[in-house]
Design a protein around this motif. Structure first.
Motif, mmCIF file in Angstrom:
data_model
loop_
_atom_site.group_PDB
_atom_site.id
_atom_site.type_symbol
_atom_site.label_atom_id
_atom_site.label_comp_id
_atom_site.label_asym_id
_atom_site.label_seq_id
_atom_site.Cartn_x
_atom_site.Cartn_y
_atom_site.Cartn_z
ATOM 1 N N ARG A 10 0.747 -1.307 0.103
ATOM 2 C CA ARG A 10 -0.053 -0.022 -0.146
ATOM 3 C C ARG A 10 0.826 1.177 0.066
ATOM 4 N NH1 ARG A 10 -5.347 0.051 3.104
ATOM 5 N NH2 ARG A 10 -4.953 2.184 2.495
ATOM 6 N N ALA A 41 -8.426 1.996 -2.662
ATOM 7 C CA ALA A 41 -9.019 1.365 -3.540
ATOM 8 C C ALA A 41 -8.171 -0.209 -4.084
ATOM 9 C CB ALA A 41 -9.251 1.924 -4.794
ATOM 10 N N VAL A 42 -6.891 0.168 -4.318
ATOM 11 C CA VAL A 42 -6.141 -1.302 -4.693
ATOM 12 C C VAL A 42 -5.972 -1.978 -3.578
ATOM 13 C CG1 VAL A 42 -3.696 -1.779 -5.314
ATOM 14 C CG2 VAL A 42 -4.731 0.089 -6.422
ATOM 15 N N TYR A 44 -8.051 -2.425 -1.174
ATOM 16 C CA TYR A 44 -9.401 -3.078 -0.697
ATOM 17 C C TYR A 44 -9.890 -3.955 -1.911
ATOM 18 C CZ TYR A 44 -14.117 -3.250 0.763
ATOM 19 O OH TYR A 44 -15.284 -3.776 1.209
ATOM 20 N N LEU A 45 -9.628 -3.799 -3.130
ATOM 21 C CA LEU A 45 -10.005 -4.464 -4.248
ATOM 22 C C LEU A 45 -9.200 -5.434 -4.640
ATOM 23 C CD1 LEU A 45 -12.067 -1.441 -6.310
ATOM 24 C CD2 LEU A 45 -13.097 -3.264 -4.635
ATOM 25 N N GLY A 46 -8.141 -4.928 -4.901
ATOM 26 C CA GLY A 46 -7.026 -5.854 -5.448
ATOM 27 C C GLY A 46 -6.216 -6.892 -4.464
ATOM 28 N N ARG A 48 -7.348 -8.429 -1.613
ATOM 29 C CA ARG A 48 -8.304 -9.234 -0.443
ATOM 30 C C ARG A 48 -7.753 -10.298 0.190
ATOM 31 N NH1 ARG A 48 -14.092 -12.415 -1.478
ATOM 32 N NH2 ARG A 48 -14.470 -12.115 0.769
ATOM 33 N N ARG A 51 -5.040 -8.611 2.471
ATOM 34 C CA ARG A 51 -5.690 -8.140 3.639
ATOM 35 C C ARG A 51 -6.410 -9.044 4.654
ATOM 36 N NH1 ARG A 51 -9.608 -5.500 0.805
ATOM 37 N NH2 ARG A 51 -10.921 -7.168 1.795
ATOM 38 N N ASP A 52 -7.008 -10.132 4.081
ATOM 39 C CA ASP A 52 -7.651 -11.045 5.056
ATOM 40 C C ASP A 52 -6.596 -11.747 5.846
ATOM 41 O OD1 ASP A 52 -10.004 -10.283 4.124
ATOM 42 O OD2 ASP A 52 -10.361 -12.059 2.820
#
Length: 91
Positions: A10, A41-42, A44-46, A48, A51-52
């Motif tokens: 990020r 956006a990257v 959150y959307l790219g 995933r 991030r999880d």
């Protein structure tokens, strides 16, 4: 480890977008805003799965920190209370 990798990606996206916006002479404030929005956006959307995984790592770390803060007596009391209330109350 996944938390650090997610944060690093990020930051790299943010700096890259900010640099491109500054090169296009958009101004400091607008460049920062565009970089913040696109890095969010990257992430959150790219990213995933990463991030999880980072969330799982942080939750596991947090469980370990709170569990280690208790002494043996406090932990035994908490376990006894948990066993006593198991199934008695509805969430």
């Amino acid at each position: 480890m996944r938390f650090l990798l997610y944060g690093l990606i990020r930051i790299v996206v943010f700096v890259g977008v900010w640099y491109l916006c500054m090169a296009m002479d958009l101004g400091m404030v607008l460049s920062v805003l565009v970089a913040l929005i696109l890095s969010f956006a990257v992430g959150y959307l790219g990213l995933r799965r990463l991030r999880d995984g980072a969330t799982e790592d942080m939750a596991a770390w947090r469980r370990g920190v709170t569990r280690n803060r208790r002494g043996r007596t406090e932990q035994a009391d908490a376990d006894a209370e948990d066993a006593y209330t198991e199934g008695r109350f509805r969430s």
